[in-house]
Design an enzyme around this catalytic site. Structure first.
Site, PDB file in Angstrom:
ATOM      1  N   GLU A  21      22.538  38.246   0.806  1.00 18.03           N
ATOM      2  CA  GLU A  21      23.881  38.454   0.057  1.00 18.03           C
ATOM      3  C   GLU A  21      24.395  39.610  -0.283  1.00 18.03           C
ATOM      4  O   GLU A  21      25.628  40.054   0.173  1.00 18.03           O
ATOM      5  CB  GLU A  21      23.603  37.737  -1.413  1.00 18.03           C
ATOM      6  CG  GLU A  21      25.246  37.356  -1.919  1.00 18.03           C
ATOM      7  CD  GLU A  21      25.634  38.519  -2.812  1.00 18.03           C
ATOM      8  OE1 GLU A  21      27.064  38.272  -3.427  1.00 18.03           O
ATOM      9  OE2 GLU A  21      24.852  39.233  -3.129  1.00 18.03           O
ATOM     10  N   ASP A  27      17.963  38.199  -2.482  1.00 18.04           N
ATOM     11  CA  ASP A  27      17.838  39.571  -2.156  1.00 18.04           C
ATOM     12  C   ASP A  27      18.023  40.241  -3.150  1.00 18.04           C
ATOM     13  O   ASP A  27      18.921  39.869  -4.101  1.00 18.04           O
ATOM     14  CB  ASP A  27      18.359  39.829  -0.827  1.00 18.04           C
ATOM     15  CG  ASP A  27      19.943  39.746  -0.746  1.00 18.04           C
ATOM     16  OD1 ASP A  27      20.315  38.755  -1.309  1.00 18.04           O
ATOM     17  OD2 ASP A  27      20.584  40.599   0.067  1.00 18.04           O
TER      18      ASP A  27
HETATM   19 ZN   LIG Z   1      24.284  39.391  -6.753  1.00 19.34          ZN
END
Ligand SMILES: [Zn+2]
Length: 415
Positions: free
Chosen positions: A162, A96
């Site tokens: 993340e 992401d």
């Molecule tokens: Zn990163």
């Protein structure tokens, strides 16, 4: 795959400088998937999955609850007689990226664009560059594996979400545990300009909601002022922060390799009240705690909870329905360097640079070390360019990362 280029010289730049077209092609392909955290990452994951399956590898996906995002874990196996059949080395990256909303980009953020010796695009450095290099190296790893020449398995772990609190990696780690896979090491390819980061602080984010009781400001005895009680707690958080800076900052308890060598507490937002002549019944504030690896979140949480209990007693003596709620919004453990000496020596030998850095931003590395897997962070590009408009990676960083992964693969091969 062609390189999208903003000027006609770009392909000439590539040809002249002998830049690694495979990794750049992969990076171009990965940037083309808009994997901003609020969107699905499945198109990217399916593309990588198909590539891995073409190489004869079997791929494990773990999904979020809504089933619109997935982690990918793939293993290039070592031979049955190899030293580390169930262990191996994990290369980890998040798929992401952060949003581009409100940012002023020179070129389209989801189209990789080469200008001069830099490749621009969302995720160029954070962190599709590393993933591109790892995918480029995969066929060689498979070749070694097929020839029975891989001494230790090589794993690739790609996560989702993340950037919004490291939500994906724990699912990968739980899956590995369930399958009895216990990797020896992990390398997280966040941008470090290929330097070795051996530790980072932990982060916990808290939201505090203070429920008071409304009254006209001329009749304050009938109310309980939520802002006043919130400000007492904010004052207490600041006092604790001060204590941490003198206690850790004195360095018997601190770590001078960190830019800020002590654990920090910082209040970031506060909202409350509706009008000057109304005693406010609600005030909300947020704060974050960034702990040195040897400290835990309980080190500050316990005194804060004790203070809340004390304030609650005072408030509820005046109106039983009032009180303070504390909620944890995000939590990523610190990455410690305690157990990774062997890995650090390996990386230092491969890069020829044994300087050990420690940083204040959190990564999935904390979750890997927490699961007992010694981890370091090392990847192409600079954290300075991450999350910004015109995010870029220098092509030379991709060259360095390719070289690093090549040496790493050689270190996993039978001599
Ligand atoms: Zn990163």
């Amino acid at each position: 795959m062609t390189i999208q280029s903003s000027n006609d010289d770009a392909s000439q730049v590539l040809a002249d400088a002998h830049y690694p077209t495979q990794s750049i092609d992969w990076l171009t392909r990965l940037i083309g998937f808009d994997t901003v955290s609020r969107h699905s990452n499945l198109a990217l994951i399916e593309d990588v999955k198909a590539y891995c399956e073409q190489l004869g590898l079997s791929v494990d996906l773990t999904f979020n609850e809504a089933k619109n995002k997935a982690n990918l874990f793939v293993t290039v196996p070592a031979g049955a007689n190899a030293d580390h059949v169930n262990h191996g080395l994990v290369l980890s990256g998040h798929t992401d990226v952060v949003p581009v909303d409100g940012q002023d980009w020179t070129s389209e953020p989801f189209t990789a664009t080469i200008r001069g010796d830099k490749l621009y695009g969302r995720g160029a450095c954070d962190m599709k560059g590393f993933i591109a290099c790892a995918l480029t190296m995969l066929p060689q790893a498979v070749k070694l594996s097929n020839a029975g020449q891989l001494r230790r398995p090589l794993h690739l772990a790609l996560s989702f979400d993340e950037e919004i609190g490291c939500l994906g990696a724990p699912l990968i780690l739980a899956d590995l545990k369930a399958r009895g896979i216990t990797p020896d090491y992990c390398i997280v390819g966040e941008p470090t300009n290929m330097a070795m980061v051996v530790a980072h602080k932990g982060i916990a984010v808290y939201r505090c909601r203070v429920h008071g009781k409304s009254a006209h400001s001329s009749l304050i005895a009938q109310g309980v002022n939520a802002i006043s009680y919130a400000s007492r707690l904010v004052g207490y958080v600041d006092t604790l922060a001060e204590e941490l800076s003198t206690r850790n900052g004195a360095l018997e308890d601190g770590d001078e390799i960190f830019t800020v060598p002590y654990s920090t507490l910082s209040v970031g937002t506060i909202h409350g009240g509706t009008a000057t002549n109304i005693v406010p019944n609600l005030c909300e504030f947020t704060f974050d705690y960034r702990n040195l690896p040897h400290m835990t979140q309980d080190d500050v949480l316990e005194p804060i909870q004790a203070k809340i209990a004390e304030l609650n007693a005072q408030m509820q003596a005046r109106a039983p329905e009032t009180g303070i709620e504390l909620m944890q919004e995000e939590s990523v453990p610190a990455m410690t360097d305690n157990d990774s000496a062997e890995l650090q020596s390996l990386i230092a030998a491969l890069t020829g640079d044994d300087e050990r850095h420690k940083v204040a931003y959190a990564t999935e590395g904390g979750q890997f070390t927490n699961a007992g897997i010694p981890t370091i962070i090392c990847g192409p590009g600079s954290i300075e360019q991450a999350h910004k408009a015109d995010e870029y990676v220098e092509l030379n960083e991709i060259v360095r990362c390719d070289g690093f992964l090549q040496k790493l693969l050689n270190s996993c091969a039978v001599n």
